[in-house]
Design a protein around this motif. Sequence first.
Motif, PDB file in Angstrom:
ATOM      1  N   SER A  98      40.949  40.384  46.223  1.00 35.69           N
ATOM      2  CA  SER A  98      40.947  41.655  46.952  1.00 35.69           C
ATOM      3  C   SER A  98      40.658  42.839  46.039  1.00 35.69           C
ATOM      4  O   SER A  98      39.914  43.751  46.407  1.00 35.69           O
ATOM      5  CB  SER A  98      42.291  41.856  47.661  1.00 35.69           C
ATOM      6  OG  SER A  98      43.350  41.900  46.713  1.00 35.69           O
ATOM      7  N   SER A  99      41.235  42.831  44.821  1.00 34.89           N
ATOM      8  CA  SER A  99      40.990  43.943  43.900  1.00 34.89           C
ATOM      9  C   SER A  99      39.554  43.930  43.398  1.00 34.89           C
ATOM     10  O   SER A  99      38.946  44.986  43.203  1.00 34.89           O
ATOM     11  CB  SER A  99      41.965  43.890  42.720  1.00 34.89           C
ATOM     12  OG  SER A  99      41.803  42.697  41.986  1.00 34.89           O
ATOM     13  N   LEU A 100      38.971  42.738  43.197  1.00 36.65           N
ATOM     14  CA  LEU A 100      37.569  42.660  42.765  1.00 36.65           C
ATOM     15  C   LEU A 100      36.630  43.128  43.876  1.00 36.65           C
ATOM     16  O   LEU A 100      35.613  43.780  43.610  1.00 36.65           O
ATOM     17  CB  LEU A 100      37.225  41.238  42.337  1.00 36.65           C
ATOM     18  CG  LEU A 100      37.848  40.767  41.018  1.00 36.65           C
ATOM     19  CD1 LEU A 100      37.542  39.292  40.778  1.00 36.65           C
ATOM     20  CD2 LEU A 100      37.343  41.599  39.840  1.00 36.65           C
ATOM     21  N   ARG A 101      36.956  42.805  45.141  1.00 39.16           N
ATOM     22  CA  ARG A 101      36.155  43.325  46.258  1.00 39.16           C
ATOM     23  C   ARG A 101      36.228  44.844  46.296  1.00 39.16           C
ATOM     24  O   ARG A 101      35.231  45.524  46.558  1.00 39.16           O
ATOM     25  CB  ARG A 101      36.652  42.734  47.577  1.00 39.16           C
ATOM     26  CG  ARG A 101      36.275  41.282  47.784  1.00 39.16           C
ATOM     27  CD  ARG A 101      36.602  40.815  49.196  1.00 39.16           C
ATOM     28  NE  ARG A 101      36.281  39.401  49.354  1.00 39.16           N
ATOM     29  CZ  ARG A 101      35.069  38.950  49.661  1.00 39.16           C
ATOM     30  NH1 ARG A 101      34.067  39.809  49.837  1.00 39.16           N
ATOM     31  NH2 ARG A 101      34.854  37.652  49.792  1.00 39.16           N
ATOM     32  N   TYR A 102      37.421  45.362  46.039  1.00 41.74           N
ATOM     33  CA  TYR A 102      37.592  46.821  46.027  1.00 41.74           C
ATOM     34  C   TYR A 102      36.787  47.441  44.895  1.00 41.74           C
ATOM     35  O   TYR A 102      36.186  48.513  45.050  1.00 41.74           O
ATOM     36  CB  TYR A 102      39.075  47.148  45.894  1.00 41.74           C
ATOM     37  CG  TYR A 102      39.422  48.584  46.206  1.00 41.74           C
ATOM     38  CD1 TYR A 102      38.664  49.341  47.093  1.00 41.74           C
ATOM     39  CD2 TYR A 102      40.524  49.184  45.610  1.00 41.74           C
ATOM     40  CE1 TYR A 102      38.995  50.656  47.381  1.00 41.74           C
ATOM     41  CE2 TYR A 102      40.862  50.498  45.895  1.00 41.74           C
ATOM     42  CZ  TYR A 102      40.096  51.222  46.777  1.00 41.74           C
ATOM     43  OH  TYR A 102      40.417  52.524  47.055  1.00 41.74           O
TER      44      TYR A 102
END
Length: 408
Positions: free
Chosen positions: A304-308
Amino acid sequence: MVKNLQKRFIAIAMLSLLVVMVVVLGSLNLVNVGHITQNADGLLATLAENEGRFPPLGHGEPPRREPRSGLRMTEETPFETRYFLIRTNKDQSITEIDTSHIAGVSSTEAMDYAQKLLKEGRVKGYWGQYRYLIAEKDYGNLLILMDCSRQINTSKDFLWNSIGIALISLLILFVLVSALSRRAIRPVIENMERQKQFITDAGHEIKTPLAIIAANSEVLELTNGKNEWTQSIQHQVKRLDELVKNLLTLAKMDEGKVELTFENLSFSDLVEETAGSFTALGEKKGLEFVLDIQPGLLIKGEESSLRYLVTILVDNGVKYAAEHGQLKVSLKKRGKTTCLEVYNTCDTLPEGDLNRLFDRFARGETSRSRESGGYGIGLSVAQAIVTTHHGKITVEQREQGISFMVII
């Protein structure tokens, strides 16, 4: 962040102490070696002036200084100095060898030294443990070699002892600096804690009125229908809500409260899906949207943080790209690391240090930022995400645009 600040303080303090110690000990050792050489040259000059003999000094006569060399002579100087000499004629043929003032050198060895020194062509210097001087005389040359082994060994002992003392001192200082570093940076830590607490409290307090404003705007639309004022209210609420979300995310990351579960994932698929969702938005702006994704690249990270992260960089590229320009997202394998690059053309390139774009509330073009709705906080979040993944993010000007590069 506090630990990083503490480590940086310790590193700077220890580096400063190391530089000071190197300068001080280096100077002391250089002065010591220089003193040994100067003293030896003074003795050699005195011997050369007196044809290989020390000038007589009467019993009980106080020490005197030689006028040319400045050497302090005493009654014991002739007995403390070990040397041997060789005389040659003008054709550099050896005519006399005197080894009476040294026990460890034979006439054959002295002759060998003389031949090598005459062949070398220098008038003074070191030859092994000997300091030598070749003085020109009416009859030819006078070669004097003085044994400096005792002084050299003493200087080596001093060097190693000083290095040992310096290392022990650095170790003690490291322990002290490590123990006291937190106390030294406590005012900074307290200030940072107050800032983080303020951001967290303010963020939570702002959420409630934002929710009320959004709800009231929806009620107005249901009552009176949609109009430019209600749409403007909703747009601004959305912007503020995004700002609060980013601020709270940064505060949590600074405090280390964000728990990330790292797992093996396909970074190629993640980047392609996330960046691909901006294709329509890019085409609406007339951009040439290019995806250059190397398939099958796997990394260990939090999805999720990498997508963000990808969302922030691509959204930033779309916002600030020149009309009808180019936006390119590329993902490549670079050695043992994976490199994500987001490039967009610009009408006007930012001036000065581009790293300031990662500062909170920093914006490259103020007018364009107002139009695009940016607050200058997104890149700070991106940097924090990359840091938590032990990666590096950089920015640089390239051709007619700007490029953000993430290496994980």
